[in-house]
Design a protein around this motif. Structure first.
Motif, short mmCIF file in Angstrom:
data_model
loop_
_atom_site.label_atom_id
_atom_site.label_comp_id
_atom_site.label_asym_id
_atom_site.label_seq_id
_atom_site.Cartn_x
_atom_site.Cartn_y
_atom_site.Cartn_z
N ALA A 1 59.32 66.92 6.47
CA ALA A 1 60.45 67.71 7.01
C ALA A 1 60.72 67.60 8.29
O ALA A 1 61.58 68.16 8.87
N VAL A 2 59.86 66.85 9.29
CA VAL A 2 59.97 67.07 10.59
C VAL A 2 60.70 65.82 11.17
O VAL A 2 61.43 65.99 12.08
N THR A 3 60.42 64.71 10.53
CA THR A 3 61.03 63.44 11.00
C THR A 3 62.40 63.32 10.93
O THR A 3 63.13 63.68 9.71
N PRO A 4 63.22 63.07 12.11
CA PRO A 4 64.61 62.79 11.80
C PRO A 4 65.03 61.62 11.07
O PRO A 4 66.24 61.38 10.75
N LEU A 5 64.18 60.73 10.82
CA LEU A 5 64.53 59.46 10.39
C LEU A 5 64.49 59.57 8.48
O LEU A 5 64.75 58.56 7.90
N ILE B 1 71.04 67.70 5.47
CA ILE B 1 70.68 68.92 5.73
C ILE B 1 71.44 69.36 6.98
O ILE B 1 71.90 70.62 7.06
N LEU B 2 71.77 68.47 8.00
CA LEU B 2 72.56 68.81 9.25
C LEU B 2 74.06 69.37 8.84
O LEU B 2 74.62 70.01 9.28
N GLY B 3 74.43 68.23 7.79
CA GLY B 3 75.82 68.59 7.28
C GLY B 3 76.03 69.82 6.69
O GLY B 3 76.95 70.61 6.78
N TYR B 4 75.03 70.14 5.88
CA TYR B 4 75.05 71.51 5.15
C TYR B 4 74.92 72.89 6.25
O TYR B 4 75.92 73.68 6.00
N ALA B 5 74.20 72.53 7.07
CA ALA B 5 73.76 73.72 8.21
C ALA B 5 75.31 73.85 8.87
O ALA B 5 75.60 75.26 9.49
N ILE C 1 64.46 71.10 13.45
CA ILE C 1 62.86 70.61 13.61
C ILE C 1 61.99 71.65 14.07
O ILE C 1 60.93 72.00 13.68
N SER C 2 62.48 72.64 14.89
CA SER C 2 61.86 73.78 15.53
C SER C 2 61.45 74.66 14.59
O SER C 2 60.48 75.35 14.55
N ARG C 3 61.93 74.56 13.21
CA ARG C 3 61.60 75.55 12.21
C ARG C 3 60.93 74.65 10.97
O ARG C 3 59.87 75.01 10.67
N THR C 4 61.20 73.60 10.82
CA THR C 4 60.52 72.73 9.95
C THR C 4 59.10 72.59 10.49
O THR C 4 58.26 72.16 9.36
#
Length: 367
Positions: free
Chosen positions: A303-307, A314-318, A331-334
């Motif tokens: 859940a941490v790596t942007p890769l 997830i960014l699209g849904y957010a 990332i600050s939350r995951t």
């Protein structure tokens, strides 16, 4: 499926939908291998572990149930720990309702209810897949059943475990075909093939890498490089006195670190297993234990790596709920949940080791 559903649930209760999205994401990705059923991950990793241990012991067999007991316990414990952490710490700090959410432009398709036709098709698919599941269960559980081992009359090993891949394949084919036939998206058998071809595109990268992985393992076996390297490493670790809990944590951290850059769990294990599994074998630890240590490190930082392949999704849904949301927000939350899951799993593994509990049916920690 889970992250957008949890986001919608939070939004409907006037709670931060982005936090709901993240909560669903970490549950599905950081807790990736924890399950109460045998999953595809169990089958895939067990196959790689089985090939790796045969480098040093051709008669040793690793089954998909290798880590089953531990993973069932993990499902319960991670759920409890994650819920307490969310309610007591994360929610009060990171789940504040923003006025911007009042004006969120939620796409109409997000709000489109299921039709009666969809619901009827879903019920038929559940009944068909459930009936197949029940049949496989009965053929395995009854004494002298055709899916039990024909000689030992056991479940581990058994025809069921050796054939778990085609059994799972048929489970999804039956459910998908019944649903598609009911809603009209599958009119002929070739339509199913087209859907399968389309879905296999996501597996292209793994299929490409399977060939060099197979050659890599064969070369290690044929040249005895794996055995020599494993013996040398095992002797070095023994002489250094680094063979217990410290070694276990080191393997977990190595897996965790690599996962930040290479997110395919099967690809990483295919390259690590030919070294780690024989090394642990010579130190007196089972291949199932080596596999479990890898899975803990591999899952925790998903859940941490942007890769991670799902991270852009997830960014699209957010962005549906908040336009300026960025990678840092996610990332600050995951990262908090990744650390909580990682620590919890390490503690669980240490307790499991000290108590000498089996990891799965016929899968001890020590040889």
């Amino acid at each position: 499926m889970i992250p957008p559903l949890s986001a919608a649930l939070f939004y409907s209760r006037r709670k931060d939908p982005i936090f709901g999205l993240i909560l669903g994401y970490v549950a599905a990705s950081a807790g990736f291998t924890a399950n109460i059923f045998i999953a595809g991950t169990d089958v895939l990793l067990a196959g790689i572990t089985d090939a790796a241990v045969k480098i040093v012991d051709p008669n040793y067999n690793v089954y998909p149930t290798a880590n089953y007991y531990f993973m069932v316990a993990s499902t319960i414990i991670l759920t409890i720990v994650g819920t307490v952490f969310t309610v007591k710490y994360a929610m009060p700090r990171f789940a504040r309702w923003d006025e911007e959410y009042e004006h969120a432009q939620v796409p109409p398709e997000y709000l489109t209810p299921l039709t009666d036709k969809d619901m009827k098709a879903l019920k038929k698919a559940i009944l068909a897949a459930g009936g197949y599941f029940l049949l496989m269960f009965l053929l395995t559980i009854i004494p002298n059943g055709p899916l039990r081992d024909p000689v030992k009359n056991t479940i581990v090993p058994s025809t069921f475990l050796r054939g778990i891949v085609p059994i799972l394949f048929l489970f999804f084919v039956i459910g998908g075909y019944v649903y598609g036939k009911s809603v009209g998206t599958v009119k002929r058998p070739s339509d199913m093939l087209n859907y399968m071809v389309e879905s296999m595109k996501t597996m292209a990268s793994y299929i490409v890498i399977v060939f060099p992985i197979a050659n890599f393992i064969y070369t290690f076996t044929y040249t005895n490089m794996a055995s020599i390297l494993a013996i040398k490493l095992a002797n070095f670790l023994k002489s250094a006195g680094f063979t217990g809990i410290g070694l276990f944590i080191a393997i977990i951290f190595v897996s965790t670190f690599i996962n930040l850059f290479i997110t395919s769990g099967s690809s990483k294990w295919a390259f690590l297993a030919p070294v780690i599994v024989p090394m642990m074998y010579y130190l007196g630890y089972s291949p199932e234990w080596a596999q479990l240590l890898y899975r803990i490190g591999d899952s925790s930082t998903n859940a941490v790596t942007p890769l991670m392949s799902y991270f852009p999704v997830i960014l699209g849904y957010a962005s549906v709920y908040k336009k300026d949301v960025g990678i840092g927000t996610i990332i600050s939350r995951t990262v908090l949940y990744s650390m909580v899951f990682l620590v919890t799993w390490i503690v669980m593994a240490i307790v499991w080791y000290l108590l000498g509990l089996p990891l799965g049916p016929g899968a001890p920690i020590r040889l």
